[in-house]
Each structure stands twice: as structure tokens, then as C-alpha cells.
Scaffold this active site. Structure first.
Site, PDB file in Angstrom:
ATOM      1  N   CYS A 231     -41.270 -59.975 -79.028  1.00 23.50           N
ATOM      2  CA  CYS A 231     -40.996 -59.154 -80.114  1.00 23.50           C
ATOM      3  C   CYS A 231     -40.904 -57.929 -79.796  1.00 23.50           C
ATOM      4  O   CYS A 231     -41.998 -57.230 -79.754  1.00 23.50           O
ATOM      5  CB  CYS A 231     -42.073 -59.574 -81.102  1.00 23.50           C
ATOM      6  SG  CYS A 231     -41.884 -58.681 -82.871  1.00 23.50           S
TER       7      CYS A 231
ATOM      8  N   GLU B 251     -33.913 -59.747 -83.267  1.00 25.47           N
ATOM      9  CA  GLU B 251     -33.756 -60.281 -81.877  1.00 25.47           C
ATOM     10  C   GLU B 251     -32.282 -60.109 -81.691  1.00 25.47           C
ATOM     11  O   GLU B 251     -31.608 -60.066 -82.424  1.00 25.47           O
ATOM     12  CB  GLU B 251     -34.256 -61.600 -81.826  1.00 25.47           C
ATOM     13  CG  GLU B 251     -34.502 -62.361 -80.509  1.00 25.47           C
ATOM     14  CD  GLU B 251     -35.368 -61.417 -79.496  1.00 25.47           C
ATOM     15  OE1 GLU B 251     -34.758 -60.521 -78.781  1.00 25.47           O
ATOM     16  OE2 GLU B 251     -36.760 -61.438 -79.778  1.00 25.47           O
TER      17      GLU B 251
END
Length: 234
Positions: free
Chosen positions: A2, A103
């Protein structure tokens, strides 16, 4: 991993949802990047305390705080084994507040960004660890986000995702007296895919210099229901 997320929700709403003490105001953030300040919640003396910490954990024993650039994430599978994280896993666990994360999916050599949120659009908490580092006359508060294997939704674009803790697990995760690492590791699960949604966003998010609301908006220009970016600014 992340490496980018957002938190554009007002502080009053966050305090109401996560029940913590924090007297400051915060500006909406649409594109939070490593080494920047993030809003964390930890427990001390029986209270939940909100604190801004630098994203990128610096262990107390580190010689150089630049090591934090390599410590933005900790893998759930090995978090109790790594010297950088295992002490914090026992006593210094925190929530890192967010309302979405980004993402990238590689398609024909190009990286296409996506934003992932809860289906109901509500803010949520990543499972985090925190540390203090004090050398050279300065004290740093730093944190890291724990990641796990991707759920059925996220794995369409990436094999990892941040651990999102359901609200009824927050008390156990924050309890500094709970040192059973096997139990706390059992909380580090992929969030249910059916409770999340994902949509493509503009490549403007690719640069951490761009911290603007357009980072959160879908590329097709359609409203995203509960996740309509304008709803986050109330």
C-alpha cells in the site's frame, strides 16, 4: 503493498466514528504518500489518542531515520518475525485512518490507477504499528501499514492489499496490554471483497505532488454513489 491512500473526511466525523481524542483540525488529503504525516489512533491510559505520525516506520534502534522509506508496509505473514516490527506488534499497534487507497494495474506496459473504498463509502482503519525514534536532538513518531494477500476484488489488479480492520476488532488491536501475537496476527485478514468497490481514476494520482480532489474521481466522470468525492468534504 500500500503506497498511496486518501483521507478527505472531516475530523468531526472521524472522531465520532473512531472515538478518539484529537483537538486539531485536519485538511482533506486526496493523495497521501510515504514519508508524509498521516492520522493515527492508539491507546494510552485507557483512552484512544489521535496523533499525526510520519508514514514510514523508523525502529527505535535505527541509526538513520531514512530507513523509514523502506518501512511503509509490514507483511502480515512475517510481522512477528522481523526485528523492525515484532516489538511494535506486541505493544504499539495503531489504526491509520483512510477513506480509500490506490493501486495500479499494468496493462500493455502502462500503469492504470484504481481507487478502492468500502462499498458504503465510510472511512475505515488500516492495521498499523508505530514507534518513537529519538536521536540527534529530535523525536519522531512514525508508523507502518500492515498488508496481507489481496481479496477477490483487489487481486484483479494486485496480489497484496492493506489490512482493513472491522470496527468490532479495533478494541483488541489497540489494547497495549494484549501481547498475544498469535491472536493479534489472526486479526490480519483480507477485508471481505463483497463489502468493497473499485473504480479507475486519473493518472494525475501517479505523482504525489498532485494532492487534489481529482485524484479520487472516476475517469468516466460518473458519480460513484456513496463514494462521490464531494460527499467527503462535509
Amino acid at each position: 503493498m500500500c503506497g498511496r491512500f486518501s483521507l478527505a473526511v472531516g475530523i468531526k466525523q472521524l472522531r465520532s466514528l473512531f472515538k478518539f481524542v484529537f483537538e486539531e483540525d485536519i485538511a482533506p488529503r486526496f493523495n497521501i504518500a510515504p514519508n508524509q504525516a498521516v492520522l493515527t489512533v492508539f491507546e494510552a491510559e485507557g483512552k484512544r489518542i489521535g496523533k499525526m505520525m510520519k508514514w514510514g516506520l523508523v525502529p527505535s534502534w535505527a541509526d538513520d531515520p531514512k530507513i523509514g522509506w523502506k518501512m511503509i508496509n509490514a507483511r502480515a505473514e512475517t510481522v512477528d518475525e522481523k526485528p523492525s516490527f515484532r516489538r511494535a506488534l506486541k505493544r504499539r499497534r495503531c489504526l491509520i485512518l483512510a477513506d480509500g487507497f490506490y493501486e495500479w494495474k499494468t496493462v500493455e506496459g502502462k500503469k492504470i490507477p484504481y481507487r478502492i473504498t468500502l462499498r458504503d463509502g465510510q472511512p475505515f482503519a488500516f492495521a498499523g504499528l508505530w514507534e518513537t525514534w529519538g536521536k540527534r536532538g529530535e523525536t519522531l513518531y512514525t508508523c507502518t501499514i500492515i498488508t496481507t494477500t489481496a481479496n477477490e476484488l483487489v487481486k484483479e489488479i494486485h496480489d497484496r492489499m492493506p489490512v482493513i480492520l472491522p470496527q468490532d476488532w479495533h478494541d483488541a488491536w489497540l489494547d497495549p496490554h494484549l501481547e498475544d501475537t498469535d491472536y493479534v496476527k489472526s486479526l490480519l485478514q483480507p477485508y471481505p471483497a463483497e463489502e468493497m468497490k473499485m473504480y479507475e481514476v486519473s493518472t494525475i494520482v501517479n505523482s504525489p505532488k498532485n494532492d487534489v480532489i481529482e485524484c479520487m474521481e472516476p475517469v468516466n466522470g460518473e458519480k460513484t454513489g456513496e463514494n462521490d468525492a464531494s460527499n467527503h468534504l462535509v
